[in-house]
Design a protein around this motif. Structure first.
Motif, PDB file in Angstrom:
ATOM      1  N   GLY A  92     -37.441 -65.489 -30.871  1.00  0.00           N
ATOM      2  CA  GLY A  92     -36.246 -65.477 -30.043  1.00  0.00           C
ATOM      3  C   GLY A  92     -35.334 -66.652 -30.279  1.00  0.00           C
ATOM      4  N   GLU A  93     -35.552 -67.387 -31.356  1.00  0.00           N
ATOM      5  CA  GLU A  93     -34.697 -68.535 -31.642  1.00  0.00           C
ATOM      6  C   GLU A  93     -33.323 -68.049 -32.081  1.00  0.00           C
ATOM      7  OE1 GLU A  93     -36.496 -71.326 -34.299  1.00  0.00           O
ATOM      8  OE2 GLU A  93     -38.280 -71.477 -33.070  1.00  0.00           O
ATOM      9  N   GLY A  94     -32.340 -68.791 -31.697  1.00  0.00           N
ATOM     10  CA  GLY A  94     -30.985 -68.478 -32.126  1.00  0.00           C
ATOM     11  C   GLY A  94     -30.280 -67.487 -31.221  1.00  0.00           C
ATOM     12  N   GLY A  95     -30.834 -67.185 -30.069  1.00  0.00           N
ATOM     13  CA  GLY A  95     -30.189 -66.238 -29.170  1.00  0.00           C
ATOM     14  C   GLY A  95     -30.673 -66.409 -27.750  1.00  0.00           C
ATOM     15  N   ASP A  96     -29.983 -65.755 -26.852  1.00  0.00           N
ATOM     16  CA  ASP A  96     -30.337 -65.804 -25.443  1.00  0.00           C
ATOM     17  C   ASP A  96     -31.067 -64.518 -25.062  1.00  0.00           C
ATOM     18  OD1 ASP A  96     -29.004 -68.240 -25.180  1.00  0.00           O
ATOM     19  OD2 ASP A  96     -27.097 -67.249 -24.745  1.00  0.00           O
ATOM     20  N   GLY A  97     -31.903 -64.610 -24.053  1.00  0.00           N
ATOM     21  CA  GLY A  97     -32.572 -63.431 -23.519  1.00  0.00           C
ATOM     22  C   GLY A  97     -33.751 -62.990 -24.363  1.00  0.00           C
ATOM     23  N   PRO A  98     -34.355 -61.872 -23.966  1.00  0.00           N
ATOM     24  CA  PRO A  98     -35.525 -61.390 -24.694  1.00  0.00           C
ATOM     25  C   PRO A  98     -35.152 -60.971 -26.120  1.00  0.00           C
ATOM     26  CG  PRO A  98     -34.947 -59.887 -22.902  1.00  0.00           C
ATOM     27  CD  PRO A  98     -33.995 -61.040 -22.849  1.00  0.00           C
ATOM     28  N   CYS A  99     -35.997 -61.297 -27.039  1.00  0.00           N
ATOM     29  CA  CYS A  99     -35.748 -60.992 -28.442  1.00  0.00           C
ATOM     30  C   CYS A  99     -36.017 -59.514 -28.711  1.00  0.00           C
ATOM     31  CB  CYS A  99     -36.653 -61.863 -29.302  1.00  0.00           C
ATOM     32  SG  CYS A  99     -36.589 -61.421 -31.043  1.00  0.00           S
ATOM     33  N   PRO A 100     -35.039 -58.775 -29.221  1.00  0.00           N
ATOM     34  CA  PRO A 100     -35.259 -57.352 -29.487  1.00  0.00           C
ATOM     35  C   PRO A 100     -36.332 -57.110 -30.548  1.00  0.00           C
ATOM     36  CG  PRO A 100     -33.086 -58.037 -30.273  1.00  0.00           C
ATOM     37  CD  PRO A 100     -33.675 -59.195 -29.539  1.00  0.00           C
ATOM     38  N   HIS A 101     -36.457 -58.011 -31.511  1.00  0.00           N
ATOM     39  CA  HIS A 101     -37.497 -57.871 -32.531  1.00  0.00           C
ATOM     40  C   HIS A 101     -38.884 -57.900 -31.879  1.00  0.00           C
ATOM     41  CE1 HIS A 101     -34.069 -59.233 -34.911  1.00  0.00           C
ATOM     42  NE2 HIS A 101     -34.667 -58.719 -35.970  1.00  0.00           N
ATOM     43  N   ARG A 102     -39.063 -58.870 -30.991  1.00  0.00           N
ATOM     44  CA  ARG A 102     -40.358 -59.021 -30.317  1.00  0.00           C
ATOM     45  C   ARG A 102     -40.668 -57.783 -29.482  1.00  0.00           C
ATOM     46  NH1 ARG A 102     -42.853 -64.184 -27.347  1.00  0.00           N
ATOM     47  NH2 ARG A 102     -42.077 -65.004 -29.272  1.00  0.00           N
ATOM     48  N   LEU A 103     -39.668 -57.270 -28.785  1.00  0.00           N
ATOM     49  CA  LEU A 103     -39.889 -56.090 -27.949  1.00  0.00           C
ATOM     50  C   LEU A 103     -40.328 -54.883 -28.770  1.00  0.00           C
ATOM     51  CD1 LEU A 103     -36.914 -56.383 -25.431  1.00  0.00           C
ATOM     52  CD2 LEU A 103     -39.338 -56.889 -25.028  1.00  0.00           C
ATOM     53  N   VAL A 104     -39.665 -54.648 -29.886  1.00  0.00           N
ATOM     54  CA  VAL A 104     -40.052 -53.506 -30.733  1.00  0.00           C
ATOM     55  C   VAL A 104     -41.447 -53.724 -31.307  1.00  0.00           C
ATOM     56  CG1 VAL A 104     -39.505 -52.183 -32.817  1.00  0.00           C
ATOM     57  CG2 VAL A 104     -37.680 -52.847 -31.239  1.00  0.00           C
ATOM     58  N   MET A 105     -41.752 -54.947 -31.733  1.00  0.00           N
ATOM     59  CA  MET A 105     -43.101 -55.239 -32.228  1.00  0.00           C
ATOM     60  C   MET A 105     -44.135 -54.944 -31.150  1.00  0.00           C
ATOM     61  SD  MET A 105     -43.309 -56.534 -35.410  1.00  0.00           S
ATOM     62  CE  MET A 105     -44.714 -57.610 -35.393  1.00  0.00           C
ATOM     63  N   GLU A 106     -43.851 -55.343 -29.917  1.00  0.00           N
ATOM     64  CA  GLU A 106     -44.775 -55.091 -28.811  1.00  0.00           C
ATOM     65  C   GLU A 106     -44.932 -53.598 -28.546  1.00  0.00           C
ATOM     66  OE1 GLU A 106     -43.391 -57.381 -25.470  1.00  0.00           O
ATOM     67  OE2 GLU A 106     -43.876 -59.278 -26.446  1.00  0.00           O
ATOM     68  N   HIS A 107     -43.846 -52.852 -28.623  1.00  0.00           N
ATOM     69  CA  HIS A 107     -43.917 -51.409 -28.369  1.00  0.00           C
ATOM     70  C   HIS A 107     -44.737 -50.691 -29.441  1.00  0.00           C
ATOM     71  CE1 HIS A 107     -39.762 -51.876 -26.217  1.00  0.00           C
ATOM     72  NE2 HIS A 107     -40.749 -52.411 -25.529  1.00  0.00           N
ATOM     73  N   VAL A 108     -44.492 -51.042 -30.686  1.00  0.00           N
ATOM     74  CA  VAL A 108     -45.164 -50.379 -31.807  1.00  0.00           C
ATOM     75  C   VAL A 108     -46.641 -50.757 -31.872  1.00  0.00           C
ATOM     76  CG1 VAL A 108     -45.253 -50.255 -34.342  1.00  0.00           C
ATOM     77  CG2 VAL A 108     -43.069 -50.069 -33.155  1.00  0.00           C
ATOM     78  N   THR A 109     -46.955 -52.010 -31.556  1.00  0.00           N
ATOM     79  CA  THR A 109     -48.337 -52.469 -31.706  1.00  0.00           C
ATOM     80  C   THR A 109     -49.112 -52.495 -30.400  1.00  0.00           C
ATOM     81  OG1 THR A 109     -47.695 -54.798 -31.495  1.00  0.00           O
ATOM     82  CG2 THR A 109     -47.767 -53.865 -33.740  1.00  0.00           C
ATOM     83  N   SER A 110     -48.528 -51.981 -29.337  1.00  0.00           N
ATOM     84  CA  SER A 110     -49.271 -51.919 -28.080  1.00  0.00           C
ATOM     85  C   SER A 110     -50.450 -50.955 -28.237  1.00  0.00           C
ATOM     86  CB  SER A 110     -48.368 -51.444 -26.944  1.00  0.00           C
ATOM     87  OG  SER A 110     -48.061 -50.066 -27.095  1.00  0.00           O
ATOM     88  N   ARG A 111     -51.404 -51.081 -27.340  1.00  0.00           N
ATOM     89  CA  ARG A 111     -52.600 -50.233 -27.402  1.00  0.00           C
ATOM     90  C   ARG A 111     -52.232 -48.757 -27.489  1.00  0.00           C
ATOM     91  NH1 ARG A 111     -57.343 -50.050 -22.808  1.00  0.00           N
ATOM     92  NH2 ARG A 111     -58.643 -48.528 -23.862  1.00  0.00           N
ATOM     93  N   TRP A 112     -51.351 -48.298 -26.597  1.00  0.00           N
ATOM     94  CA  TRP A 112     -51.017 -46.874 -26.560  1.00  0.00           C
ATOM     95  C   TRP A 112     -49.952 -46.530 -27.582  1.00  0.00           C
ATOM     96  CZ3 TRP A 112     -55.123 -45.298 -24.694  1.00  0.00           C
ATOM     97  CH2 TRP A 112     -55.738 -45.905 -23.602  1.00  0.00           C
ATOM     98  N   GLY A 113     -49.025 -47.437 -27.848  1.00  0.00           N
ATOM     99  CA  GLY A 113     -47.994 -47.174 -28.852  1.00  0.00           C
ATOM    100  C   GLY A 113     -48.590 -46.892 -30.210  1.00  0.00           C
ATOM    101  N   THR A 114     -49.557 -47.696 -30.599  1.00  0.00           N
ATOM    102  CA  THR A 114     -50.225 -47.511 -31.886  1.00  0.00           C
ATOM    103  C   THR A 114     -50.893 -46.144 -31.966  1.00  0.00           C
ATOM    104  OG1 THR A 114     -50.622 -49.877 -32.082  1.00  0.00           O
ATOM    105  CG2 THR A 114     -52.036 -48.461 -33.376  1.00  0.00           C
ATOM    106  N   LEU A 115     -51.645 -45.797 -30.934  1.00  0.00           N
ATOM    107  CA  LEU A 115     -52.366 -44.522 -30.949  1.00  0.00           C
ATOM    108  C   LEU A 115     -51.421 -43.327 -30.889  1.00  0.00           C
ATOM    109  CD1 LEU A 115     -55.368 -45.468 -28.641  1.00  0.00           C
ATOM    110  CD2 LEU A 115     -55.334 -45.294 -31.139  1.00  0.00           C
ATOM    111  N   ILE A 116     -50.337 -43.446 -30.137  1.00  0.00           N
ATOM    112  CA  ILE A 116     -49.345 -42.369 -30.079  1.00  0.00           C
ATOM    113  C   ILE A 116     -48.728 -42.153 -31.449  1.00  0.00           C
ATOM    114  CG2 ILE A 116     -47.040 -41.778 -29.215  1.00  0.00           C
ATOM    115  CD1 ILE A 116     -47.887 -43.209 -26.555  1.00  0.00           C
ATOM    116  N   LEU A 117     -48.294 -43.227 -32.078  1.00  0.00           N
ATOM    117  CA  LEU A 117     -47.650 -43.109 -33.385  1.00  0.00           C
ATOM    118  C   LEU A 117     -48.593 -42.494 -34.420  1.00  0.00           C
ATOM    119  CD1 LEU A 117     -45.717 -46.494 -33.484  1.00  0.00           C
ATOM    120  CD2 LEU A 117     -44.732 -44.199 -33.215  1.00  0.00           C
ATOM    121  N   ILE A 118     -49.832 -42.950 -34.446  1.00  0.00           N
ATOM    122  CA  ILE A 118     -50.784 -42.418 -35.422  1.00  0.00           C
ATOM    123  C   ILE A 118     -51.065 -40.943 -35.148  1.00  0.00           C
ATOM    124  CG2 ILE A 118     -53.165 -42.549 -36.250  1.00  0.00           C
ATOM    125  CD1 ILE A 118     -52.940 -45.624 -35.916  1.00  0.00           C
ATOM    126  N   ALA A 119     -51.248 -40.581 -33.883  1.00  0.00           N
ATOM    127  CA  ALA A 119     -51.516 -39.174 -33.547  1.00  0.00           C
ATOM    128  C   ALA A 119     -50.350 -38.280 -33.960  1.00  0.00           C
ATOM    129  CB  ALA A 119     -51.797 -39.031 -32.054  1.00  0.00           C
TER     130      ALA A 119
END
Length: 132
Positions: free
Chosen positions: A14-41
């Motif tokens: 999140g360096e170089g900007g204000d607020g939550p980092c969109p990169h981090r949020l997408v990484m969290e969504h894709v690699t979350s416990r359920w996100g990972t299993l949903i995507l693979i399924a």
């Protein structure tokens, strides 16, 4: 330092900007416990909600709903609601979602192949900690 000068890790932190980092949020969504299993399924085929829940296993209806909505908002999952009685909703991957799912599946395969080495490393670590 301009945005183009930041490394990927800088952007995720999140360096170089204000607020939550969109990169981090997408990484969290894709690699979350359920996100990972949903995507693979969903790499295999589209699923109705109840089918997907059974395929993934041990996920609450609420968590699956939230995870699907998050992935849909990120443009990774497509929700197709058909106007029939009873209502029918199918979930599938978008082209962007398929790209992400392929990457997640590759990571899953690596974990599966390397699990013996990880277990050995854990045993060695635990043995060192126990003798210290």
């Amino acid at each position: 330092m301009g945005a183009s000068d930041l490394t990927f890790v800088d952007r995720v932190r999140g360096e170089g900007g204000d607020g939550p980092c969109p990169h981090r949020l997408v990484m969290e969504h894709v690699t979350s416990r359920w996100g990972t299993l949903i995507l693979i399924a969903l790499l295999d085929r589209s699923y109705r909600f109840s089918e997907l829940r059974r395929a993934i296993g041990k996920v609450s209806e609420k968590m699956l709903t939230q995870s699907l909505q998050t992935l849909e908002r990120d443009g990774l999952v497509h929700r197709d609601a058909k106007p029939v009685i009873p209502p029918r909703v199918d979930y599938s991957l978008t082209p962007l979602g398929r790209e992400a799912a392929e990457q997640v599946r590759a990571l899953g395969r690596w974990v599966d192949e390397r699990m013996p080495a990880v277990e050995k490393a854990r045993e060695e670590y635990d043995a060192k900690r126990a003798s210290a």
